[in-house]
Design a protein around this motif. Structure first.
Motif, PDB file in Angstrom:
ATOM      1  N   LYS A  89       0.827  -1.214   0.000  1.00 51.62           N
ATOM      2  CA  LYS A  89       0.000   0.000   0.000  1.00 51.62           C
ATOM      3  C   LYS A  89       0.861   1.263   0.000  1.00 51.62           C
ATOM      4  O   LYS A  89       0.665   2.163  -0.813  1.00 51.62           O
ATOM      5  CB  LYS A  89      -0.923   0.030   1.238  1.00 51.62           C
ATOM      6  CG  LYS A  89      -1.771  -1.214   1.432  1.00 51.62           C
ATOM      7  CD  LYS A  89      -2.687  -1.069   2.644  1.00 51.62           C
ATOM      8  CE  LYS A  89      -1.977  -1.007   3.997  1.00 51.62           C
ATOM      9  NZ  LYS A  89      -1.311  -2.257   4.385  1.00 51.62           N
ATOM     10  N   SER A  90       1.809   1.298   0.944  1.00 47.89           N
ATOM     11  CA  SER A  90       2.661   2.486   1.022  1.00 47.89           C
ATOM     12  C   SER A  90       3.463   2.647  -0.253  1.00 47.89           C
ATOM     13  O   SER A  90       3.559   3.751  -0.807  1.00 47.89           O
ATOM     14  CB  SER A  90       3.623   2.378   2.203  1.00 47.89           C
ATOM     15  OG  SER A  90       2.913   2.343   3.404  1.00 47.89           O
ATOM     16  N   THR A  91       4.058   1.562  -0.704  1.00 45.51           N
ATOM     17  CA  THR A  91       4.851   1.627  -1.918  1.00 45.51           C
ATOM     18  C   THR A  91       4.016   2.172  -3.066  1.00 45.51           C
ATOM     19  O   THR A  91       4.471   3.036  -3.819  1.00 45.51           O
ATOM     20  CB  THR A  91       5.379   0.228  -2.272  1.00 45.51           C
ATOM     21  OG1 THR A  91       5.988  -0.328  -1.113  1.00 45.51           O
ATOM     22  CG2 THR A  91       6.377   0.285  -3.401  1.00 45.51           C
ATOM     23  N   PHE A 101       2.118  11.713   5.968  1.00 46.21           N
ATOM     24  CA  PHE A 101       2.743  10.438   6.328  1.00 46.21           C
ATOM     25  C   PHE A 101       2.125   9.829   7.578  1.00 46.21           C
ATOM     26  O   PHE A 101       1.316  10.446   8.273  1.00 46.21           O
ATOM     27  CB  PHE A 101       4.241  10.645   6.534  1.00 46.21           C
ATOM     28  CG  PHE A 101       4.957  11.112   5.299  1.00 46.21           C
ATOM     29  CD1 PHE A 101       5.603  10.205   4.485  1.00 46.21           C
ATOM     30  CD2 PHE A 101       4.964  12.454   4.935  1.00 46.21           C
ATOM     31  CE1 PHE A 101       6.267  10.627   3.337  1.00 46.21           C
ATOM     32  CE2 PHE A 101       5.621  12.882   3.784  1.00 46.21           C
ATOM     33  CZ  PHE A 101       6.271  11.970   2.989  1.00 46.21           C
ATOM     34  N   GLN A 102       2.566   8.610   7.831  1.00 43.56           N
ATOM     35  CA  GLN A 102       2.049   7.848   8.963  1.00 43.56           C
ATOM     36  C   GLN A 102       2.321   8.551  10.291  1.00 43.56           C
ATOM     37  O   GLN A 102       1.429   8.714  11.106  1.00 43.56           O
ATOM     38  CB  GLN A 102       2.739   6.486   8.945  1.00 43.56           C
ATOM     39  CG  GLN A 102       2.088   5.441   9.791  1.00 43.56           C
ATOM     40  CD  GLN A 102       2.558   4.054   9.371  1.00 43.56           C
ATOM     41  OE1 GLN A 102       3.120   3.869   8.291  1.00 43.56           O
ATOM     42  NE2 GLN A 102       2.319   3.075  10.222  1.00 43.56           N
ATOM     43  N   LYS A 103       3.589   8.959  10.466  1.00 42.26           N
ATOM     44  CA  LYS A 103       3.928   9.673  11.699  1.00 42.26           C
ATOM     45  C   LYS A 103       3.950  11.157  11.395  1.00 42.26           C
ATOM     46  O   LYS A 103       4.551  11.570  10.412  1.00 42.26           O
ATOM     47  CB  LYS A 103       5.329   9.236  12.170  1.00 42.26           C
ATOM     48  CG  LYS A 103       5.310   8.477  13.486  1.00 42.26           C
ATOM     49  CD  LYS A 103       6.712   8.160  13.954  1.00 42.26           C
ATOM     50  CE  LYS A 103       7.218   9.187  14.952  1.00 42.26           C
ATOM     51  NZ  LYS A 103       8.649   9.006  15.257  1.00 42.26           N
ATOM     52  N   MET A 109      -2.451  10.200   1.452  1.00 47.80           N
ATOM     53  CA  MET A 109      -2.296  10.049   2.901  1.00 47.80           C
ATOM     54  C   MET A 109      -1.970   8.590   3.212  1.00 47.80           C
ATOM     55  O   MET A 109      -2.715   7.695   2.839  1.00 47.80           O
ATOM     56  CB  MET A 109      -3.584  10.454   3.617  1.00 47.80           C
ATOM     57  CG  MET A 109      -4.051  11.854   3.261  1.00 47.80           C
ATOM     58  SD  MET A 109      -5.627  12.275   4.034  1.00 47.80           S
ATOM     59  CE  MET A 109      -5.048  13.217   5.422  1.00 47.80           C
ATOM     60  N   ASP A 110      -0.842   8.382   3.897  1.00 51.20           N
ATOM     61  CA  ASP A 110      -0.418   7.017   4.208  1.00 51.20           C
ATOM     62  C   ASP A 110      -0.677   6.722   5.687  1.00 51.20           C
ATOM     63  O   ASP A 110       0.097   7.117   6.549  1.00 51.20           O
ATOM     64  CB  ASP A 110       1.071   6.851   3.888  1.00 51.20           C
ATOM     65  CG  ASP A 110       1.509   5.393   3.978  1.00 51.20           C
ATOM     66  OD1 ASP A 110       0.670   4.545   4.354  1.00 51.20           O
ATOM     67  OD2 ASP A 110       2.679   5.107   3.672  1.00 51.20           O
ATOM     68  N   GLU A 111      -1.763   6.056   5.963  1.00 49.52           N
ATOM     69  CA  GLU A 111      -2.168   5.746   7.339  1.00 49.52           C
ATOM     70  C   GLU A 111      -2.029   6.959   8.258  1.00 49.52           C
ATOM     71  O   GLU A 111      -1.324   6.906   9.269  1.00 49.52           O
ATOM     72  CB  GLU A 111      -1.340   4.566   7.887  1.00 49.52           C
ATOM     73  CG  GLU A 111      -1.435   3.340   7.019  1.00 49.52           C
ATOM     74  CD  GLU A 111      -0.979   2.074   7.739  1.00 49.52           C
ATOM     75  OE1 GLU A 111      -1.021   2.043   8.975  1.00 49.52           O
ATOM     76  OE2 GLU A 111      -0.600   1.116   7.050  1.00 49.52           O
ATOM     77  N   PRO A 112      -2.721   8.048   7.927  1.00 45.29           N
ATOM     78  CA  PRO A 112      -2.483   9.309   8.658  1.00 45.29           C
ATOM     79  C   PRO A 112      -2.929   9.263  10.112  1.00 45.29           C
ATOM     80  O   PRO A 112      -2.549  10.132  10.882  1.00 45.29           O
ATOM     81  CB  PRO A 112      -3.318  10.329   7.879  1.00 45.29           C
ATOM     82  CG  PRO A 112      -4.391   9.527   7.240  1.00 45.29           C
ATOM     83  CD  PRO A 112      -3.764   8.199   6.907  1.00 45.29           C
TER      84      PRO A 112
END
Ligand SMILES: Nc1ncnc2c1ncn2[C@@H]1O[C@H](COP(=O)(O)OP(=O)(O)O)[C@@H](O)[C@H]1O
Ligand SMILES: [Mg+2]
Lengths: 313, 252
Positions: free
Chosen positions: B43-45, B91-93, B172-175
Motif C-alpha cells: 500500500k505504502s509503496t 505520512f504515517q507519523k 495520505m499514508d495511514e495518517p
C-alpha cells in the motif's frame, strides 16, 4: 505516604545491597579521574606561582618575552593561538559540514564508506607528519602562489600585507584545518544520521530538491549539534602542538599579517622547554600551559553541553 | 465522472523484490479512495509511486504510467521535484520540521516555490490552517515550534503544509495510525470535509475507517490489486473470496 510504609515493612535496601556495592566500586575510578584533573591544575598552578606572583595579570597582556632579563608576557602566544585556531575553524567548518553532508546524504552507501574511512584516516596521521608536509609542500606553495595572490588583490588589508614567508600563521591555520576536519566531520555525520528518515521524506514530499531537503530537514535541525562539533574541533586546534611548532615560524610577536611568523601557547612550550635553564623561565612556560589547560577545559565543556542537548532539538 | 489521476501498468521494486504489480486504477475528482490490505502488501509503496517518492529509496524503482490531469508523471524529462510540488503527501507519523514554527511549517512549500510576499504567505497559511481545522487552535501560537503541538495537531499541521500549495490530489499514508481515537475522529471528519477541495487517496489498515470515509476502496494483497469498487459494495458484497476473507477478519 505509601513509600514510608513499605520501607518499614520490608528491608528494601538490603535487596539492592549488591547494586550499591557495585556502584560504589565504580565510583572509585570516576572520583580518581576527577582528582587527577584537579591535581594537574594544582600542579601547574604551584609550578607557575613564581611568575604568577611576579607578573600578575600583566602576564596575559604584555608582549615582551625575554628569558635573559626574566620578563615574560604571553600576549603574542595567546594571540597566535586564537588566530591560528580561528583560521582553522573558518576553513574546516564548511569543509567538514560539506564532507558530512556528502557522506550521509549524497554518496552511494559504498562510496560513502570508503570515503568516510579515508577522512577518518586523516585523524590517524601523526602530527609530526603533518608538520613535514607543511614544511615541504604547503609552505612553498603558500609562498610562491597563494600569498602573492592574496597580496595582489587584498594587499590593502593589514591581514594580507607584508612579505610572503610561506611559513607562518596562515600555514599553521591551514594545517590545523586539515587536522580538525576529521573530528568535526565525524561528529557532524553522527548528528546528521540521527535525524529521522521521516523528516527527509517530509521535505521531499513537499517538493524540495536534494539541496533544499538538506537545508530544511538536515542542517536546520542540527544547528546545536554542529555548534558542538565545531567547538570540539576548536578545542583540538587550540592544543595542537607538533605540526604547528614546525610550521608557524616561532616568532614572539603580535602581527596582524597572516603571512607573518608567530607562535602559539603549545608551540612556545614545545620550543623552549628543553632549553629553559632558569626556574622562572620554566615557571613562565608552565603558566602558559596553565592558561592553555584552562581554555581547552572550558571550550570542551561548552562543546559537551551543546552536544548533549542536540538530541532534543 | 472525470478522473484526475489514472494509473496504468504500475510496477514497483525494492532491488529485485517486486512490491507492486501491474496496478490499473483511476481516481475521480473530489472523491476519497481508500487503499486497504494486510501489512506489507504494498500500500505504502503504491501511493509513494503516485508522487514519485518511491524512487528516492536507494535501489528502488518503478515503471508504468501515472497520468495526472492527462500528463504522465513518469514521462520522459519530467522532473520528480515538480511533480511532488503539485501533489500533497501526509505520512504515517506526523513529521513537522522541528526547526520551523507553526507558520513556517505551513509556508515552507510556498517558499520553496519562490513565493516571498509576506501578505500572500499570511493569507495562504491562514487558509490552509482553516482548511485543516487547526486555525482556531494555533492562531495565537503561530511562532511556536511546530513540534510543540500535540500529536493530532501536528498531523493536521502536516495536512495544512500539504494543502498550502493547493494540490489537486492529496496522498495520505495511514495518517491516523499514530493518533489517539479523538484525534483520529477529527482527521476523519476533516477528510470528509476536504474532499470538496481535493481528491484524496488514503491508505488505511483500519477497515472501519475505510468504510466510514471513503467513496471507493481498493483491496491490495501481496502487491496485487485484488478488487476495486464502490466502498459500500466492497464491504457488503465483495466479489473476490480473498477480499471477503480480509474484510470479515479471517485473514492474517
Ligand atoms: N525500504 C524498503 N526496502 C526494501 N523493501 C521494502 C522497503 N519498504 C518496504 N519494503 C517491502 O515492500 C513490501 C511492501 O511494503 P509496504 O509498501 O511498506 O507495505 P504496506 O504499506 O502495505 O504495509 C513489503 O514486502 C516490504 O517488506
Ligand atoms: Mg505502510
Amino acid at each position: 505516604m505509601p513509600g514510608v510504609v513499605r520501607a518499614k515493612n520490608r528491608p528494601v535496601r538490603e535487596i539492592h545491597y549488591g547494586d550499591r556495592v557495585f556502584a560504589g566500586i565504580l565510583k572509585i575510578p570516576a572520583a580518581g579521574l576527577a582528582l587527577l584533573l584537579l591535581s594537574i591544575a594544582y600542579f601547574l598552578y604551584r609550578a607557575a606561582s613564581p611568575v604568577i606572583v611576579k607578573h600578575g595579570w600583566a602576564f596575559l597582556t604584555s608582549s615582551t618575552w625575554d628569558p635573559v632579563r626574566d620578563v615574560y608576557g604571553a600576549l603574542p602566544v595567546i594571540y597566535g593561538t586564537v588566530v591560528s585556531s580561528f583560521i582553522a575553524i573558518v576553513i574546516a567548518t564548511p569543509l567538514s559540514v560539506g564532507v558530512a553532508l556528502f557522506l550521509t546524504e549524497i554518496a552511494p552507501r559504498r562510496t560513502g564508506r570508503v570515503f568516510g574511512f579515508l577522512v577518518e584516516m586523516l585523524a590517524a596521521i601523526p602530527s609530526v607528519v603533518y608538520g613535514l608536509w607543511g614544511i615541504f609542500v604547503l609552505a612553498p606553495w603558500l609562498r610562491t602562489s597563494v600569498e602573492p595572490f592574496f597580496k595582489t588583490w587584498l594587499g590593502f588589508l593589514p591581514f594580507f600585507s607584508g612579505p610572503p614567508y610561506g611559513v607562518g600563521m596562515l600555514a599553521a591555520g591551514i594545517i590545523l584545518a586539515v587536522m580538525i576536519t576529521p573530528t568535526i566531520s565525524s561528529i557532524a555525520r553522527e548528528v546528521f544520521s540521527a535525524i529521522p528518515l521521516q523528516q527527509r521524506e517530509a521535505a521531499l514530499g513537499i517538493g524540495a530538491t536534494r539541496w533544499e531537503m538538506m537545508r530544511l530537514a538536515v542542517l536546520q535541525s542540527s544547528r546545536r549539534g554542529l555548534t558542538g562539533a565545531v567547538i570540539l574541533g576548536l578545542g583540538r586546534a587550540l592544543g595542537e602542538t607538533m605540526a604547528v611548532t614546525m610550521i608557524i615560524g616561532n616568532r614572539h610577536e603580535v602581527s596582524l599579517s597572516l603571512f607573518a611568523p608567530g607562535s602559539t601557547m603549545a608551540s612556545i612550550i614545545a620550543n623552549e622547554y628543553a632549553e629553559a635553564t632558569t626556574d622562572t623561565h620554566v615557571a613562565a612556560l608552565v603558566e602558559v600551559g596553565l592558561v592553555l589547560f584552562a581554555v581547552t577545559f572550558v571550550i570542551n565543556s561548552i562543546a559537551r553541553l551543546f552536544l548533549s542537548r542536540s538530541g532534543n532539538r | 465522472m472525470s478522473a484526475i489521476m489514472e494509473v496504468s501498468g504500475l510496477n514497483a521494486w525494492f532491488g529485485a523484490a517486486q512490491a507492486v504489480k501491474e496496478i490499473n486504477l483511476s481516481f475521480e475528482k473530489n472523491t476519497v479512495t481508500a487503499i486497504i490490505g494486510p501489512s506489507g502488501c504494498g500500500k505504502s509503496t503504491f501511493i509513494r509511486c503516485l508522487n514519485r517518492l518511491h524512487e528516492e529509496v536507494p535501489d528502488a524503482r518503478a515503471i508504468g504510467r501515472v497520468l495526472l490531469e492527462g500528463d504522465d508523471i513518469y514521462g520522459r524529462g519530467v522532473d520528480p521535484v515538480a511533480i511532488r510540488r503539485k501533489i500533497g503527501m501526509v505520512f504515517q507519523k506526523p513529521n513537522p520540521f522541528p526547526s520551523l514554527s507553526v507558520f513556517d511549517n505551513v509556508a515552507v512549500g510556498l517558499r520553496l516555490g519562490g513565493l516571498r510576499r509576506a501578505s500572500i504567505l499570511k493569507e495562504a497559511v491562514e487558509r490552509s490552517l482553516t482548511l485543516s481545522a487547526l486555525w482556531d487552535e494555533v492562531k495565537d501560537k503561530l511562532n511556536a515550534p511546530g513540534t510543540s503541538l500535540s500529536g493530532g495537531q501536528q498531523q493536521r499541521l502536516c495536512i495544512a503544509r500539504a494543502l498550502a500549495v493547493e494540490p489537486s490530489i492529496l496522498l495520505m499514508d495511514e495518517p491516523t495510525s499514530a493518533l489517539d481515537p479523538i484525534s483520529t475522529a477529527k482527521i476523519e471528519e476533516l477528510v470528509t470535509e476536504l474532499k470538496k477541495a481535493v481528491t484524496i487517496v488514503m491508505v488505511t489498515h483500519n477497515m472501519q475507517q475505510a468504510a466510514r470515509i471513503s467513496d471507493k476502496t481498493a483491496f491490495f494483497l501481496l502487491g496485487d490489486m485484488v478488487e476495486y469498487g464502490e466502498t459500500s459494495r466492497i464491504f457488503t458484497a465483495p466479489k473476490d473470496s480473498r477480499t471477503e476473507r480480509y474484510i470479515t477478519g479471517r485473514f492474517g
